[in-house]
Scaffold this active site. Sequence first.
Site: not given
Length: 398
Positions: A128, A214, A243
């Site tokens: 993702f 990532d 995040k």
Amino acid sequence: MADALQTTYNRLPVAFERGEGAWLWDTEGRRYLDALSGIAVCGLGHSHPKIGCAMAHQACTLMHTSNLYRIPLQEQLARRLCALAGMEQAFFCNSGAEANEAAIKLARLHGHRRGIDQPKIIVMDGSFHGRTLATLSATGNAKIQKGFEPLVEGFLRVPFGDSAAVAEYRNDPDVAAILVEPITGEGGIRVPPEGYLRELRSIANENDWLLMLDEIQTGIGRTGRWFAFQHDDVIPDVVSLAKGLGNGFPIGASLVSGRATDLFLPGSHGTTFGGGPLACRVALTVIDVIQEEALCEHAEQYGARLLRLLTERLAAHHGVIDVRGRGLMLGVELDRPAGEIVRAALDRGLLVNVTSERVIRLLPPLIINDAQITEIADTLTDLVVEFLEKTEKHRITA
Ligand SMILES: *Cc1c(COP(=O)(O)O)cnc(C)c1O
């Protein structure tokens, strides 16, 4: 009512009004233990006083000037993050998807610099990377792509955790980069085999590809190190962050080193909001607090304890396929769709998430304490055992 919102989420019927540490209170005054941290965002817990104070002070001093001028706090944050990561340069944006967009653009610049006309990036099944067109095209999940065709071209897909599948592209002259999560987040907390990142690093070196990680979910202390790649003793060429970096204030970053430095030139990339004084002040304070409170070590230790408790109680239970993870990024994989556990947990005052249909995902704040670890393990064990008994007949027998 929510009828004026576009329907991008199936929301749970609860709204929170206040938070403190790992606790949240809803609009009826009911208390919940937050084992999700707003999806790996609020690592310092809710309402950390140092974050609130830093934000308020900066908001009253200077919030935004644009990247047309020097921004000392942005320069300071870049130096700080690069020192922690062993990287050389940073670009700041406002979200994870934007950090990955920067990575994808860097890979293409690197490819063109090498004389490749149509550079390609190797990406993984079950990955993702975000919801913008390029990042959803990189994502390894057909549900996220469906309806948005034509997708962005230039991605080659291989199984996650399989470095031999990546090595098969060795002789492909069009490959410019590999993009991979050190542990998949949305893809079900899959932990690759030991040595995976080191093998990808060496394949990338041999072929002059960028190794792009990532770390949007795994970064900023989540797995017990500042960055998950630090468990493996590799230095990537590009790292995407977001995040946990802002603890709830939006900020993303793309760190580069080695062959990925100096690829962007004035005019090749940009952002209006990215790297503004307010976001950078918050991120600098997040880093201060993680260091002062030794939260990487804390995440490693408390994560190991939660993993041990859940493994002891659940791993041998019928219906449980695996209990796994690293630091405070844990998953309990069941043999059947488990979405309804989220609601059952909510009813008992515990916030968890289910991803990839069958994986209960835990991302508690890095400041979680002993009693809270015990409460998560106790409540989740009861919920899983009850759920498995109740749904026994729906088991997938494949
Ligand atoms: C959340 C996430 C993203 C996307 O971040 P946004 O801030 O939602 O754009 C990308 N990659 C990974 C691994 C993520 O967990």
